[in-house]
Design a protein around this motif. Sequence first.
Motif, PDB file in Angstrom:
ATOM      1  N   ASP A  17       0.915  -1.192  -0.033  1.00 59.90           N
ATOM      2  CA  ASP A  17      -0.027  -0.060  -0.044  1.00 59.90           C
ATOM      3  C   ASP A  17       0.960   1.495  -0.149  1.00 59.90           C
ATOM      4  OD1 ASP A  17       1.041   0.054   2.535  1.00 59.90           O
ATOM      5  OD2 ASP A  17      -0.966  -0.386   3.690  1.00 59.90           O
ATOM      6  N   SER A  18       2.036   1.150   0.350  1.00 60.32           N
ATOM      7  CA  SER A  18       3.131   2.343   0.230  1.00 60.32           C
ATOM      8  C   SER A  18       3.788   2.362  -1.363  1.00 60.32           C
ATOM      9  CB  SER A  18       4.282   2.019   1.303  1.00 60.32           C
ATOM     10  OG  SER A  18       3.610   2.008   2.510  1.00 60.32           O
ATOM     11  N   MET A  19       3.415   1.512  -2.224  1.00 60.08           N
ATOM     12  CA  MET A  19       4.130   1.507  -3.511  1.00 60.08           C
ATOM     13  C   MET A  19       3.824   2.943  -4.160  1.00 60.08           C
ATOM     14  SD  MET A  19       6.159  -0.335  -5.270  1.00 60.08           S
ATOM     15  CE  MET A  19       6.147  -1.262  -6.898  1.00 60.08           C
ATOM     16  N   GLY A  20       2.666   3.176  -4.268  1.00 53.64           N
ATOM     17  CA  GLY A  20       2.468   4.706  -4.828  1.00 53.64           C
ATOM     18  C   GLY A  20       3.300   5.711  -4.244  1.00 53.64           C
TER      19      GLY A  20
ATOM     20  N   ARG B 271       4.986  -7.944  -0.276  1.00 49.68           N
ATOM     21  CA  ARG B 271       5.855  -6.598  -0.136  1.00 49.68           C
ATOM     22  C   ARG B 271       6.265  -6.231  -1.358  1.00 49.68           C
ATOM     23  NH1 ARG B 271       6.805  -5.250   4.958  1.00 49.68           N
ATOM     24  NH2 ARG B 271       8.638  -3.922   4.858  1.00 49.68           N
ATOM     25  N   SER B 272       6.407  -5.158  -1.584  1.00 56.15           N
ATOM     26  CA  SER B 272       6.741  -4.427  -2.938  1.00 56.15           C
ATOM     27  C   SER B 272       8.340  -4.224  -3.025  1.00 56.15           C
ATOM     28  CB  SER B 272       5.947  -3.260  -3.550  1.00 56.15           C
ATOM     29  OG  SER B 272       4.695  -3.849  -3.383  1.00 56.15           O
TER      30      SER B 272
ATOM     31  N   SER C 237      16.546   7.703   4.841  1.00 57.83           N
ATOM     32  CA  SER C 237      15.869   6.899   5.921  1.00 57.83           C
ATOM     33  C   SER C 237      14.986   7.447   6.668  1.00 57.83           C
ATOM     34  CB  SER C 237      17.065   6.386   6.858  1.00 57.83           C
ATOM     35  OG  SER C 237      17.737   7.525   7.372  1.00 57.83           O
ATOM     36  N   ASN C 238      15.094   8.940   6.757  1.00 59.26           N
ATOM     37  CA  ASN C 238      14.100   9.648   7.457  1.00 59.26           C
ATOM     38  C   ASN C 238      12.612   9.564   6.749  1.00 59.26           C
ATOM     39  OD1 ASN C 238      15.745  10.119   9.534  1.00 59.26           O
ATOM     40  ND2 ASN C 238      16.271  12.245   8.988  1.00 59.26           N
ATOM     41  N   ASP C 239      12.887   9.967   5.615  1.00 59.22           N
ATOM     42  CA  ASP C 239      11.822   9.938   4.796  1.00 59.22           C
ATOM     43  C   ASP C 239      11.007   8.695   4.537  1.00 59.22           C
ATOM     44  OD1 ASP C 239      12.376  12.762   4.448  1.00 59.22           O
ATOM     45  OD2 ASP C 239      13.698  12.494   2.632  1.00 59.22           O
ATOM     46  N   LEU C 240      11.694   7.715   4.233  1.00 64.10           N
ATOM     47  CA  LEU C 240      11.024   6.440   3.936  1.00 64.10           C
ATOM     48  C   LEU C 240      10.218   5.958   5.259  1.00 64.10           C
ATOM     49  CD1 LEU C 240      10.849   4.181   2.229  1.00 64.10           C
ATOM     50  CD2 LEU C 240      12.890   2.856   3.208  1.00 64.10           C
ATOM     51  N   ARG C 241      10.806   6.347   6.613  1.00 63.50           N
ATOM     52  CA  ARG C 241      10.173   6.212   7.447  1.00 63.50           C
ATOM     53  C   ARG C 241       8.830   6.882   7.765  1.00 63.50           C
ATOM     54  NH1 ARG C 241      13.548   8.356  11.065  1.00 63.50           N
ATOM     55  NH2 ARG C 241      15.049   6.575  11.071  1.00 63.50           N
ATOM     56  N   SER C 242       8.802   7.835   7.412  1.00 62.93           N
ATOM     57  CA  SER C 242       7.698   8.714   7.335  1.00 62.93           C
ATOM     58  C   SER C 242       6.542   8.274   6.216  1.00 62.93           C
ATOM     59  CB  SER C 242       7.888  10.320   6.920  1.00 62.93           C
ATOM     60  OG  SER C 242       8.707  10.988   7.993  1.00 62.93           O
ATOM     61  N   MET C 243       7.121   8.080   5.045  1.00 60.15           N
ATOM     62  CA  MET C 243       6.240   7.414   4.165  1.00 60.15           C
ATOM     63  C   MET C 243       5.412   5.967   4.369  1.00 60.15           C
ATOM     64  SD  MET C 243       7.712   8.616   0.463  1.00 60.15           S
ATOM     65  CE  MET C 243       9.424   7.934   0.783  1.00 60.15           C
ATOM     66  N   THR C 244       6.257   5.187   5.264  1.00 59.48           N
ATOM     67  CA  THR C 244       5.686   3.823   5.410  1.00 59.48           C
ATOM     68  C   THR C 244       5.458   3.754   6.873  1.00 59.48           C
ATOM     69  OG1 THR C 244       8.038   2.995   5.866  1.00 59.48           O
ATOM     70  CG2 THR C 244       7.232   3.048   3.656  1.00 59.48           C
ATOM     71  N   GLY C 245       5.448   4.760   7.864  1.00 55.54           N
ATOM     72  CA  GLY C 245       5.138   4.378   9.148  1.00 55.54           C
ATOM     73  C   GLY C 245       6.326   3.498   9.776  1.00 55.54           C
ATOM     74  N   GLY C 246       7.544   3.733   9.192  1.00 55.10           N
ATOM     75  CA  GLY C 246       8.543   2.603   9.695  1.00 55.10           C
ATOM     76  C   GLY C 246       8.510   1.210   9.409  1.00 55.10           C
ATOM     77  N   ARG C 247       7.724   0.933   8.338  1.00 52.08           N
ATOM     78  CA  ARG C 247       7.613  -0.523   7.715  1.00 52.08           C
ATOM     79  C   ARG C 247       8.543  -0.620   6.483  1.00 52.08           C
ATOM     80  NH1 ARG C 247       1.670  -1.406   6.806  1.00 52.08           N
ATOM     81  NH2 ARG C 247       1.982   0.639   6.000  1.00 52.08           N
ATOM     82  N   GLY C 248       9.374   0.362   6.055  1.00 52.12           N
ATOM     83  CA  GLY C 248      10.106   0.225   5.016  1.00 52.12           C
ATOM     84  C   GLY C 248      11.478   0.313   5.065  1.00 52.12           C
ATOM     85  N   VAL C 249      12.501  -0.405   4.344  1.00 51.99           N
ATOM     86  CA  VAL C 249      13.764  -0.750   4.286  1.00 51.99           C
ATOM     87  C   VAL C 249      14.194  -0.502   2.946  1.00 51.99           C
ATOM     88  CG1 VAL C 249      13.676  -2.203   6.394  1.00 51.99           C
ATOM     89  CG2 VAL C 249      13.790  -3.209   4.191  1.00 51.99           C
ATOM     90  N   PHE C 250      15.663   0.014   3.075  1.00 56.89           N
ATOM     91  CA  PHE C 250      16.352   0.216   1.803  1.00 56.89           C
ATOM     92  C   PHE C 250      17.791  -0.118   1.949  1.00 56.89           C
ATOM     93  CE2 PHE C 250      17.383   4.308   3.574  1.00 56.89           C
ATOM     94  CZ  PHE C 250      18.425   4.640   2.769  1.00 56.89           C
ATOM     95  N   THR C 251      18.527  -0.309   0.820  1.00 59.03           N
ATOM     96  CA  THR C 251      19.869  -0.504   0.579  1.00 59.03           C
ATOM     97  C   THR C 251      20.282   0.188  -0.473  1.00 59.03           C
ATOM     98  OG1 THR C 251      19.766  -2.742  -0.531  1.00 59.03           O
ATOM     99  CG2 THR C 251      20.070  -2.781   1.792  1.00 59.03           C
ATOM    100  N   MET C 252      21.397   0.774  -0.402  1.00 58.42           N
ATOM    101  CA  MET C 252      22.133   1.541  -1.665  1.00 58.42           C
ATOM    102  C   MET C 252      23.490   1.173  -1.978  1.00 58.42           C
ATOM    103  SD  MET C 252      22.047   5.407  -0.953  1.00 58.42           S
ATOM    104  CE  MET C 252      22.862   6.259   0.577  1.00 58.42           C
TER     105      MET C 252
END
Length: 262
Positions: free
Chosen positions: A177-180, A202-203, A218-233
């Motif tokens: 539901d956070s994909m968009g 999960r997407s 990391s801060n922005d992703l936490r806000s957009m997903t309610g802390g449920r998103g992770v990323f690597t780069m």
Amino acid sequence: TLHWRQDPAIRQTVLEGMGATHIDVAIKRAERMGVGLDTSVPKVPYQETITKKAEGMHRHKKQTGGAGQFGEVSLRVEPLEGEEFEFANEVVGGAISQSFVASAEKGVRQVLDTGVIAGYPVKFVRVAVFDGKMHPVDSKDIAFQIAGRGAFREVFEKAGPVLLEPIMTVRIVVPEDSMGDIMGDMNTRRGRVMGMETEAGRSIVTAEVPLAEIQRYSNDLRSMTGGRGVFTMEFSRHERVPANIQAEIVAKAEKAKDEEEG
């Protein structure tokens, strides 16, 4: 999971951890122990290069009460592929001696680390000294270092200088539901989405994004997903900075330089 390193590309000490909270706790702990720290988001390790061939001359002439200084250097710059820097001596007829060509090269190399247009390292450039003039008394090593430095700066400016920025490959895992939100956000960051897939409800989004646009992700992703998103780069390559953004970076660099000198 918490460590720090000296980054020569940006001339800063970088503290790395598992997230913003981890780093904030470490900084506050250090401050309680009496360590004063000035913190900021690390600079982006841009690079400076050129896009076309150019040539020119610079004369350094200084006359004081005693011995004077004289050096004149003509050089050409052109883009170089595969190597970061190359220097060539194309002087014929002894217009300037081999030792003074070496002095000019020393002057050119002094500019490579500090850059010309915005204070970032110069990469992928070939320099050839092809002419010059010397004085039987006043020519000396320092005069040709200054002349070489001046000639390189002036000719670099005429050779279509551009900034290169690091492009990162980013893999983001979020609830469906956070994909968009993630896709829309990538567009605002100059990101290019390379692929999308679904795994265990999960997407997963893979994208290429300029480092400058994703440093506090990391801060922005936490806000957009309610802390449920992770990323690597991870680093992918360097690409030219868009002209409008380059103009802003150069203007900031000039302002900072003026403030230091003022």
